[in-house]
Motif scaffolding. Structure first.
Motif, PDB file in Angstrom:
ATOM      1  N   CYS A   1      52.326   7.796  22.492  1.00  0.00           N
ATOM      2  CA  CYS A   1      52.518   8.782  21.434  1.00  0.00           C
ATOM      3  C   CYS A   1      52.527  10.166  22.078  1.00  0.00           C
ATOM      4  O   CYS A   1      52.302  10.312  23.277  1.00  0.00           O
ATOM      5  CB  CYS A   1      51.426   8.674  20.372  1.00  0.00           C
ATOM      6  SG  CYS A   1      49.762   8.806  21.012  1.00  0.00           S
TER       7      CYS A   1
ATOM      8  N   PRO B   1      54.179   9.303  16.781  1.00  0.00           N
ATOM      9  CA  PRO B   1      54.406   8.020  17.442  1.00  0.00           C
ATOM     10  C   PRO B   1      55.675   8.040  18.295  1.00  0.00           C
ATOM     11  O   PRO B   1      56.568   8.866  18.087  1.00  0.00           O
ATOM     12  CB  PRO B   1      54.577   7.053  16.265  1.00  0.00           C
ATOM     13  CG  PRO B   1      55.128   7.894  15.171  1.00  0.00           C
ATOM     14  CD  PRO B   1      54.504   9.263  15.349  1.00  0.00           C
TER      15      PRO B   1
ATOM     16  N   ALA C   1      49.399   2.217  22.371  1.00  0.00           N
ATOM     17  CA  ALA C   1      50.824   2.529  22.211  1.00  0.00           C
ATOM     18  C   ALA C   1      51.080   3.992  22.585  1.00  0.00           C
ATOM     19  O   ALA C   1      50.244   4.861  22.337  1.00  0.00           O
ATOM     20  CB  ALA C   1      51.256   2.287  20.766  1.00  0.00           C
TER      21      ALA C   1
ATOM     22  N   ARG D   1      58.410   5.234  19.097  1.00  0.00           N
ATOM     23  CA  ARG D   1      58.833   3.883  18.713  1.00  0.00           C
ATOM     24  C   ARG D   1      60.075   3.481  19.502  1.00  0.00           C
ATOM     25  O   ARG D   1      61.071   4.203  19.497  1.00  0.00           O
ATOM     26  CB  ARG D   1      59.119   3.830  17.219  1.00  0.00           C
ATOM     27  CG  ARG D   1      57.879   4.098  16.398  1.00  0.00           C
ATOM     28  CD  ARG D   1      58.108   3.916  14.919  1.00  0.00           C
ATOM     29  NE  ARG D   1      56.908   4.298  14.197  1.00  0.00           N
ATOM     30  CZ  ARG D   1      56.899   5.136  13.166  1.00  0.00           C
ATOM     31  NH1 ARG D   1      58.022   5.665  12.718  1.00  0.00           N
ATOM     32  NH2 ARG D   1      55.756   5.429  12.574  1.00  0.00           N
ATOM     33  N   ASP D   2      59.983   2.359  20.154  1.00  0.00           N
ATOM     34  CA  ASP D   2      61.085   1.859  20.978  1.00  0.00           C
ATOM     35  C   ASP D   2      61.563   2.907  21.970  1.00  0.00           C
ATOM     36  O   ASP D   2      62.754   3.058  22.212  1.00  0.00           O
ATOM     37  CB  ASP D   2      62.245   1.381  20.103  1.00  0.00           C
ATOM     38  CG  ASP D   2      61.874   0.207  19.213  1.00  0.00           C
ATOM     39  OD1 ASP D   2      61.117  -0.661  19.687  1.00  0.00           O
ATOM     40  OD2 ASP D   2      62.333   0.168  18.064  1.00  0.00           O
TER      41      ASP D   2
END
Length: 72
Positions: free
Chosen positions: A40, A53, A38, A55-56
């Protein structure tokens, strides 16, 4: 959209991406991926490196969302 977009920083243009800093230490943030792949952002602070992070497609630059990295 422009060709200089980065996936990890949520598709921000390069000039806007360069303005982002670690809210805890003020260090530069670099695009990275976590163990699951993912996106980051990693802090470049040598004393207290943190990972934030994304996110979306939105960088979550909150100390409570950060995870510590092994110092370089």
């Amino acid at each position: 959209m422009s060709a200089d977009l980065t996936a990890a920083s949520g598709g921000l243009e390069a000039w806007a991406r360069d303005l982002l800093r670690c809210p805890v230490t003020g260090a530069t943030l670099v695009d990275a991926t976590d163990a699951e792949g993912a996106p980051c952002l990693d802090s470049t602070d040598p004393q207290r490196p943190l990972r934030y992070p994304v996110r979306d497609g939105i960088p979550v630059l909150l100390e409570s969302a950060a995870t510590p990295l092994t110092p370089r």
